[in-house]
Design an enzyme around this catalytic site. Structure first.
Site, PDB file in Angstrom:
ATOM      1  N   GLU A   1     -20.493 -17.816  29.734  1.00 35.58           N
ATOM      2  CA  GLU A   1     -20.881 -17.587  31.210  1.00 35.58           C
ATOM      3  C   GLU A   1     -21.503 -16.181  31.109  1.00 35.58           C
ATOM      4  OE1 GLU A   1     -17.506 -16.068  33.525  1.00 35.58           O
ATOM      5  OE2 GLU A   1     -18.557 -16.748  35.562  1.00 35.58           O
TER       6      GLU A   1
ATOM      7  N   ARG B   1      -9.036 -16.867  19.345  1.00 38.81           N
ATOM      8  CA  ARG B   1     -10.134 -15.822  19.424  1.00 38.81           C
ATOM      9  C   ARG B   1      -9.921 -14.535  18.469  1.00 38.81           C
ATOM     10  NH1 ARG B   1      -9.838 -15.001  25.215  1.00 38.81           N
ATOM     11  NH2 ARG B   1     -11.786 -14.033  24.871  1.00 38.81           N
TER      12      ARG B   1
ATOM     13  N   LYS C   1     -14.188  -9.086  28.178  1.00 37.77           N
ATOM     14  CA  LYS C   1     -15.245  -8.583  28.830  1.00 37.77           C
ATOM     15  C   LYS C   1     -14.791  -7.839  30.024  1.00 37.77           C
ATOM     16  CE  LYS C   1     -17.609 -13.069  28.929  1.00 37.77           C
ATOM     17  NZ  LYS C   1     -18.543 -13.838  29.392  1.00 37.77           N
TER      18      LYS C   1
END
Length: 562
Positions: A35, A260, A270
């Site tokens: 994104e 992850r 983020k």
RNA sequence: UGGGGAAUAGUGUAACGGCAGCACGAGUGACUCUGAAUCACUUAGUCUAGGUUCAAAUCCUAGUUCCCCAACCA
């Protein structure tokens, strides 16, 4: 094809099994779907290496697709940065650069198709009501009062949503699934919401935007993705991913989830990285202390080191936190092979060789990389007045200290053996200001003398008259805790910021060959670490970042002695 | 009082009913014109309890712990 003896991770095992059974007609097609709402970090690098790596390994393709369904968060700046980072890491999506927003028309048509099939409805509940109706983890939800509108009414309302007749948040399009589903994602999930915002690609064309869940699987489907690899938190979404694709009756890729990356002394979300940037706790996304790809690049990491790290850590479903030392190991391993050696005195201490001729300057030959003969040699000027590292002299040397001290002899790398005859100390501050030595002319070039005399220590130096002044920035972990998110009640991860994560040394002296170094060039400062030229560097003022220090067994010995 | 996942040396990761291996770390030594690199050696593990089996990290049963999910974020 995979090497016979190499073990494969569970995702590659699935891919290989699919190849064997010809599940996808022998095809492998992955995608990396960021994104564009932030910069890429090393966790994304893991995903990039996985997706592009699998495509490479099995003769498949990997697309780059921007998941740009939320115009209020996404910006062109991020798109540009993401593309640059992926390229820098060494991967190529060729002409397959896609955007979820490319599919907005198709998604809209599919939404209409679902309304017609009685699988979707326009809901007038506001966000808060929607939440109330959804129920909780342990209680089922209840049906929206708008759930049973007629197809005609839904079509009409959805059309008017698209036309911009309603303000943000007043209506949604929802999938009619099951408000009692144990998986909350299946309790009539929102497909479309109203957002009157300018989209970085579609401008003002739309005021309704599809949700991630109503976009991602269909995008995969459109692109003919075979293995849709994502992180663990999307595992709960897989039933919905599958549901939409089945409802639409379109090509059905397989979603596979992996854990992850987490790293000690690092935050990886983020949101938190954005916080550090916005609150100016770091100098920007590319601050060399950041785990962002651009931060690592500025710090001096090589793409090969990062790629190898991603290979070494493996891929699995277990939540894990990798020791930052493994990253540093991979870094040193690569830098050791490819960085030229130079000498630099970071905390300079003057050394005068009393018996060396006043005006003599000798050009000493130095090896650029002892581990790589093809790197060649260079010359370094040697003269009567030098600077050495302050740490390399002790007025009162402890045992096992192999460096300089009163009466001690050491080798000056590529220079001569010198013996300390005297030192000058500022009695007020206690600071040593100058050291005096004599040299042995029979040890030129650092050669051992004919009498077979040996020294334990070799130290680096620069010639006072020839050295260039430089600024060196030393970095340490951004956080003091191995898990920065481990904070007491009411605490914040920023409470764990390391106040000493950056130390600037502005009076360093480096050998003259560095005068022509270009931004990004990497070097090993002998006995100290790996450094690279920062973008701030100019011919007037050289600026180096310490990428990572060398392993330092003396520091360990000394620490143990405490 | 729901659903979905995961548990193997300090940290990661292999072994797919048949010798628990590898990497990093840590430790010891050798070598060394970088106390780097390199080399050698050492260290240390199957979440728990039962069961099946000649044989279990692996299969079965029951537990324990950890992670994710109640955005009109992705």
């Amino acid at each position: 094809m995979p090497k016979p003896n190499s073990s494969t991770d569970f995702i590659r095992a699935i891919v290989e099994e699919d190849m064997r059974t010809n599940k996808w007609g022998g095809k492998v097609h992955t995608r990396f779907p960021p994104e564009p709402n932030g910069y890429l970090h090393i966790g994304h690098a893991k995903s990039i290496c996985l997706n592009f790596g699998i495509a490479q390994q099995y003769d498949g393709l990997c697309n780059l697709r921007f998941d740009d369904t939320n115009p209020v968060k996404e910006e062109q700046e991020y798109i540009d940065a993401i593309k640059e980072d992926i390229r820098w890491l060494g991967f190529d999506w060729e002409d397959r650069e896609y955007y979820a927003s490319d599919y907005f028309h198709q998604l809209y048509d599919w939404a209409v198709q679902m309304i017609r099939a009685g699988q979707a409805y326009v809901c007038d509940l506001d966000p808060e009501q929607t939440r109330e109706y959804r129920g909780t983890l342990t209680e089922s939800g209840k049906n929206s009062p708008y759930r049973d509108r007629s197809v005609e009414e839904n079509l009409n309302l959805f059309e008017r949503m698209k036309a911009g007749e309603f303000p943000d948040g007043t209506r949604t399009l929802r999938a009619k699934i099951d408000m009692a589903a144990a998986n909350l994602n299946l309790r009539d999930p929102v497909m479309y919401r109203i957002i009157h915002a300018n989209h970085h690609r579609t401008g003002d064309e739309w005021c309704i935007y599809p949700m991630y869940d109503f976009t991602h699987g269909q995008s995969d489907s459109i692109e003919g993705i075979t293995h849709s690899i994502c992180t663990l938190e999307f595992e709960n979404h897989r039933p919905l991913y599958d549901w939409y694709i089945e409802a639409l009756g379109i090509y059905h890729p397989q979603q596979i989830e992996f854990a992850r990356l987490n790293l000690t002394y690092t935050v990886m979300s983020k949101r938190r990285l954005l916080e550090l940037v916005e609150e100016k706790l770091v100098s920007g996304w590319d601050d060399p202390r950041m785990p962002t790809v651009c931060g690592l690049r500025r710090r001096g990491y090589s793409p090969a080191a990062i790629r190898n790290f991603c290979k070494v850590i493996g891929v699995a479903k277990m939540d894990s936190t990798i020791d930052i030392q493994l990253l540093e190991h991979c870094l040193r391993e690569d830098l050791n092979k490819h960085s030229n050696r130079v000498m630099a005195a970071m905390r300079p201490l003057k050394l005068v060789i009393d018996n060396y001729p006043e005006d003599l300057v000798e050009e000493m030959e130095a090896t650029n990389n002892p581990n790589d003969p093809s790197a060649g040699t260079r010359t370094v000027p040697f003269s009567r007045e030098l600077y050495i590292e302050r740490d390399d002299f002790r007025e009162d040397p402890p045992k096992k200290f192999f460096r300089l001290g009163p009466g001690r002899e050491v080798r000056l790398r590529y220079g001569y053996f010198v013996t300390c005859t005297d030192f000058i100390k500022d009695e007020k501050t206690g600071e040593i200001t100058e050291i005096h030595c004599t040299y042995d002319p029979q040890t030129r070039g650092g050669e051992s003398p004919p009498d077979g005399r040996k020294v334990k220590g070799t130290i680096h130096w620069v010639s006072a008259a020839h050295a260039k002044r430089a600024e060196v920035r030393l970095y340490d972990h951004l956080f003091t805790k191995d898990n920065p998110n481990d904070v007491p009640e009411e605490g914040d991860f920023k409470d764990n910021l390391n106040p000493n994560s950056l130390e600037i040394l502005s009076d360093c002296l480096v050998e003259p060959s560095l005068a022509t170094a270009a931004v990004g060039d990497r070097f090993q400062f002998e006995r100290q670490g790996y450094f690279c030229v920062d973008p701030n560097s100019t011919s007037k003022k050289l600026v180096f970042n310490r990428t990572v220090s060398l392993r330092d067994s003396w520091a360990k010995i000394e620490k143990k002695g405490e």
